[in-house]
Structures are given as C-alpha cells and as structure tokens.
Design a protein around this motif. Sequence first.
Motif, PDB file in Angstrom:
ATOM      1  N   ILE A 288      21.038  -8.858   1.581  1.00  0.00           N
ATOM      2  CA  ILE A 288      20.669  -9.306   0.245  1.00  0.00           C
ATOM      3  C   ILE A 288      19.176  -9.624   0.205  1.00  0.00           C
ATOM      4  O   ILE A 288      18.676 -10.416   1.008  1.00  0.00           O
ATOM      5  N   SER A 289      18.453  -9.017  -0.725  1.00  0.00           N
ATOM      6  CA  SER A 289      17.024  -9.295  -0.884  1.00  0.00           C
ATOM      7  C   SER A 289      16.832 -10.671  -1.482  1.00  0.00           C
ATOM      8  O   SER A 289      17.610 -11.112  -2.334  1.00  0.00           O
ATOM      9  N   ARG A 290      15.790 -11.356  -1.037  1.00  0.00           N
ATOM     10  CA  ARG A 290      15.512 -12.714  -1.509  1.00  0.00           C
ATOM     11  C   ARG A 290      14.027 -12.845  -1.830  1.00  0.00           C
ATOM     12  O   ARG A 290      13.215 -11.971  -1.518  1.00  0.00           O
ATOM     13  N   THR A 291      13.702 -13.950  -2.469  1.00  0.00           N
ATOM     14  CA  THR A 291      12.304 -14.218  -2.832  1.00  0.00           C
ATOM     15  C   THR A 291      11.804 -15.539  -2.263  1.00  0.00           C
ATOM     16  O   THR A 291      10.669 -15.929  -2.540  1.00  0.00           O
ATOM     17  N   ASP A 292      12.644 -16.239  -1.473  1.00  0.00           N
ATOM     18  CA  ASP A 292      12.239 -17.540  -0.949  1.00  0.00           C
ATOM     19  C   ASP A 292      11.478 -17.425   0.369  1.00  0.00           C
ATOM     20  O   ASP A 292      11.073 -18.432   0.941  1.00  0.00           O
ATOM     21  N   LYS A 293      11.280 -16.195   0.870  1.00  0.00           N
ATOM     22  CA  LYS A 293      10.508 -15.974   2.077  1.00  0.00           C
ATOM     23  C   LYS A 293       9.876 -14.590   1.998  1.00  0.00           C
ATOM     24  O   LYS A 293      10.218 -13.791   1.129  1.00  0.00           O
ATOM     25  N   ALA A 294       8.945 -14.315   2.911  1.00  0.00           N
ATOM     26  CA  ALA A 294       8.232 -13.039   2.883  1.00  0.00           C
ATOM     27  C   ALA A 294       9.162 -11.896   3.266  1.00  0.00           C
ATOM     28  O   ALA A 294       9.750 -11.899   4.343  1.00  0.00           O
ATOM     29  N   PHE A 295       9.281 -10.912   2.387  1.00  0.00           N
ATOM     30  CA  PHE A 295      10.102  -9.737   2.628  1.00  0.00           C
ATOM     31  C   PHE A 295       9.222  -8.492   2.633  1.00  0.00           C
ATOM     32  O   PHE A 295       8.149  -8.459   2.028  1.00  0.00           O
ATOM     33  N   LYS A 296       9.695  -7.478   3.322  1.00  0.00           N
ATOM     34  CA  LYS A 296       9.028  -6.183   3.373  1.00  0.00           C
ATOM     35  C   LYS A 296      10.043  -5.114   2.985  1.00  0.00           C
ATOM     36  O   LYS A 296      11.236  -5.238   3.281  1.00  0.00           O
ATOM     37  N   THR A 297       9.584  -4.058   2.310  1.00  0.00           N
ATOM     38  CA  THR A 297      10.447  -2.959   1.903  1.00  0.00           C
ATOM     39  C   THR A 297       9.899  -1.656   2.459  1.00  0.00           C
ATOM     40  O   THR A 297       8.696  -1.408   2.385  1.00  0.00           O
ATOM     41  N   SER A 298      10.784  -0.847   3.030  1.00  0.00           N
ATOM     42  CA  SER A 298      10.406   0.462   3.579  1.00  0.00           C
ATOM     43  C   SER A 298      11.050   1.556   2.742  1.00  0.00           C
ATOM     44  O   SER A 298      12.247   1.501   2.451  1.00  0.00           O
ATOM     45  N   ILE A 299      10.259   2.568   2.380  1.00  0.00           N
ATOM     46  CA  ILE A 299      10.760   3.685   1.572  1.00  0.00           C
ATOM     47  C   ILE A 299      10.251   4.997   2.159  1.00  0.00           C
ATOM     48  O   ILE A 299       9.321   5.013   2.979  1.00  0.00           O
ATOM     49  N   VAL A 300      10.860   6.101   1.745  1.00  0.00           N
ATOM     50  CA  VAL A 300      10.383   7.436   2.074  1.00  0.00           C
ATOM     51  C   VAL A 300      10.512   8.279   0.818  1.00  0.00           C
ATOM     52  O   VAL A 300      11.476   8.150   0.063  1.00  0.00           O
ATOM     53  N   PHE A 301       9.519   9.142   0.572  1.00  0.00           N
ATOM     54  CA  PHE A 301       9.550   9.966  -0.640  1.00  0.00           C
ATOM     55  C   PHE A 301       8.791  11.263  -0.402  1.00  0.00           C
ATOM     56  O   PHE A 301       8.038  11.406   0.576  1.00  0.00           O
ATOM     57  N   THR A 302       8.987  12.222  -1.303  1.00  0.00           N
ATOM     58  CA  THR A 302       8.251  13.486  -1.278  1.00  0.00           C
ATOM     59  C   THR A 302       7.609  13.698  -2.636  1.00  0.00           C
ATOM     60  O   THR A 302       8.051  13.146  -3.653  1.00  0.00           O
ATOM     61  N   LEU A 303       6.561  14.512  -2.646  1.00  0.00           N
ATOM     62  CA  LEU A 303       5.810  14.773  -3.867  1.00  0.00           C
ATOM     63  C   LEU A 303       5.568  16.267  -4.028  1.00  0.00           C
ATOM     64  O   LEU A 303       5.527  17.010  -3.041  1.00  0.00           O
ATOM     65  N   GLU A 304       5.404  16.699  -5.256  1.00  0.00           N
ATOM     66  CA  GLU A 304       4.982  18.069  -5.516  1.00  0.00           C
ATOM     67  C   GLU A 304       3.509  18.224  -5.144  1.00  0.00           C
ATOM     68  O   GLU A 304       2.742  17.259  -5.190  1.00  0.00           O
ATOM     69  N   GLU A 305       3.126  19.443  -4.762  1.00  0.00           N
ATOM     70  CA  GLU A 305       1.730  19.708  -4.440  1.00  0.00           C
ATOM     71  C   GLU A 305       0.905  19.669  -5.724  1.00  0.00           C
ATOM     72  O   GLU A 305       1.311  20.175  -6.764  1.00  0.00           O
ATOM     73  N   GLY A 306      -0.269  19.037  -5.668  1.00  0.00           N
ATOM     74  CA  GLY A 306      -1.138  18.980  -6.839  1.00  0.00           C
ATOM     75  C   GLY A 306      -2.263  17.990  -6.638  1.00  0.00           C
ATOM     76  O   GLY A 306      -2.162  17.089  -5.794  1.00  0.00           O
ATOM     77  N   PRO A 307      -3.329  18.122  -7.392  1.00  0.00           N
ATOM     78  CA  PRO A 307      -4.477  17.215  -7.239  1.00  0.00           C
ATOM     79  C   PRO A 307      -4.140  15.793  -7.663  1.00  0.00           C
ATOM     80  O   PRO A 307      -3.578  15.568  -8.739  1.00  0.00           O
ATOM     81  N   GLY A 308      -4.445  14.848  -6.796  1.00  0.00           N
ATOM     82  CA  GLY A 308      -4.294  13.441  -7.134  1.00  0.00           C
ATOM     83  C   GLY A 308      -2.874  12.921  -7.135  1.00  0.00           C
ATOM     84  O   GLY A 308      -2.641  11.780  -7.541  1.00  0.00           O
ATOM     85  N   VAL A 309      -1.884  13.712  -6.666  1.00  0.00           N
ATOM     86  CA  VAL A 309      -0.494  13.272  -6.730  1.00  0.00           C
ATOM     87  C   VAL A 309      -0.261  12.090  -5.789  1.00  0.00           C
ATOM     88  O   VAL A 309       0.395  11.109  -6.162  1.00  0.00           O
ATOM     89  N   LEU A 310      -0.791  12.167  -4.575  1.00  0.00           N
ATOM     90  CA  LEU A 310      -0.612  11.050  -3.641  1.00  0.00           C
ATOM     91  C   LEU A 310      -1.345   9.806  -4.140  1.00  0.00           C
ATOM     92  O   LEU A 310      -0.852   8.688  -4.001  1.00  0.00           O
TER      93      LEU A 310
END
Length: 394
Positions: A288-310
């Motif tokens: 369960i995510s909480r806000t009473d202490k420092a939490f970190k979130t890890s994600i992974v994603f992909t993007l289409e090729e193009g200028p400025g997308v990242l």
Amino acid sequence: MALNGVICLASVVPQLGCGDLGIKSSGLVWCRVRDFEGVRKWEPCGVFLSSSAHTPISSFADKNPLILGAELQQVTDQSTRLQKDLSYLPRPLSVTDFSTSPNDGTNVRISYKGVPGAYSEDAALKAFPQCETVPCDEFEDAFKAVELWLADKAVLPIENSLGGSIHRNYDLLLRHRLHIVGEVQLTVNLCLLALPGVQAEQLKRILSHPQALAQSDIVLSKLGVARENVADTAGAAQFVSSNGLRDAGVVASARAAVIYGLNILAERIQDDSDNITRYLVLARDPIISRTDKAFKTSIVFTLEEGPGVLFKALAVFALRDISLSKIESRPQRKQPLRVVDDSNTGTAKFFDYFFYIDFEASMAEPRAQNALGHLQEFATFLRVLGCYPMDTVL
C-alpha cells in the motif's frame, strides 16, 4: 471532474452469506473520470449486488396482502441473519496495521543469488534480520522461487556506486511479474581472505567475482597475484575452503570468512571507500502506497521515435516538482532495430529502447498519479514496477 465511462468488475462472494437473500454475486463499479488537469483515470465509485435467477423481481401490487406480509417478514428475518453473518467477518486491514507490524522478517523466506555469505544475503538480513534465506544459482532462479511460492520475497542487486547498473536484473524485472516492495542500500566491505596460517605474501592467485576484483585493483596489483573470475564472492570462499587451497586468496565479505573458516588478512581493500550496492526487494503482491514517509516509484515505458519525445516524457515530472533519482535505458530484445526509409541517405537504423525511471514520490500523491496520466498520453507502453519506501540508512 467529468464522468467518461463506467466498468463493473464482478466477483463471487459466498463468504458474505448472500445466498440466503437470493443474491449470487457482487462487484465494484469503476468510473472513468477526467480530473482538473484533463487526465483520464479510473476511480471506484460504488458497488453492486445482482439477484439470483431463482428469485425474479415482481411487482408488490400483484401480491395478496397476507402473502406480501409473510414475504416481507421472511426478508426481514433473512436481513437479520445476513447482518449476523457480517458481524463475524474480520476487520479490514488499514495502513496502521502495516506500519505497526514487525519488520524483522520472522518466518519470511528470502531468495537471493549466490551461496551463504554472499553480499546479497547480507542485504536480505539487513532488510529482514530474522528471515530464512534461500540461495539460488542464478538471478532468474531467485525470481522464480518467489513466483513458485518457494520464497516470500527476493533480494537482488540493481546498481553499484562503482560498477554501475546490473543490466540483467533490469531485463528480468520486465520479464517477470513481481513487484518492487522495498530497497536496501548496503555498504560493501571487500575483505582479503585466506586459509588459517596463510599470509598475504604466500598467495599466488586471488579468486572472486569480476566486479570485486576490479574494485580492489590497487591492493591486488601491489600483491602481484593472478586473478581468477568466479560466479560470486562467497562461492570463491567456499571453493578455497573446501579444497584447502593454500596458494589462493579470496575477495569476499567478513561473513563469508566466518562461514567457511577463513582468516581476514585485510578489510576494506576496495579502491574507493564509498562503495555502495543498492538492492531491490521483490514480492508477488504490491504494498500500500503511503504519504507519511519518503516513497520511491519505479516505472518502465517506451516511446515512439521523434524529436523531443524523451524530453516531453521527462518534463511531466519536472512540471510537478518530482525528482528523478535514476534513469536507465535498455534495448528492446524482441524488436532491437527499427528501419527508417530516407530517400537521400538510404536506410537508417535506430535502437528502440525501454526507459526505466525511479522518481521520488508516492503513488498515493495526486502529483504522481497526474504525472503518469500525462506520460501515458504519448507513451506506447507504461508499467509501474513498484512503489516502495526509500532506504536512507547505510
């Protein structure tokens, strides 16, 4: 906030005693809403109960008053019985229950790569001091041990302050469906070990993991010994001890010396004293995510090729004052190259990447939810690997 759609997720709940009332199933109603930033997301907005096919709904106007009175009394009796059944249900868990539960790892089985005395085992014992550790041959075996219920959690290294990222484990995070539920930062103490009675001057070769040998280059160069790579540091200690090799030393942990009966000839032989390895704690279910202490979130994603997308992808976090603590990219294994036609220069090839990001915010915070909603507008793939408490103790 605008309503954009509704979806019902049904599930059978026989433990509620609903069969007495002719009710066979229940579910949670999710409504798709648009928040103040214009981001669409699903939120729970109610529950439903569906009637059994054996008790069709009819009009009260068609009933005989005597029959109607008897049926109403029957419904009242059934309602009372249902309330009595509900009173025996366990109280739902709250965030308080999780925060007050012991964190010593009692009766928890933790899988890791290596043999007893490995640094990964040290990390597991730091996170869960009373846990039962489960050694595994390979990183993937540690993942599978949790998936097959042979272990409750896995502890695996993800990056080292000197050696960098462990790319193999980034790939395995995407291949398996485990959730990151914690992190452990472990200060690495590289020790020079040998059999009792053997002095450093007698050593002709040193066995250890390639990274441990590279991180203690200065000391080993002064000794003028040959270096032999093995799968892990504790495995090297086990090999020297079991074979009685008096001409061979080991670079491993102090715990490995105790376990395998070796002497510590020197401690902290690493070239850089600030040698820290970060480990991830993985489990079958998220926390369960909480806000009473420092939490970190890890994600992974992909993007289409193009200028400025990242740039646009990273900007969704900067716009909401969310700090990024880690950015890693890995080529897509199933589709590593993409061909782009260019009439002027022929054919150009580009790598397609997975982008792994750690950001310092909890998924319980609206700013994190809005950032991911914004990212999803132009990400071709997005997965949350885990939201977990940050480890700030070395």
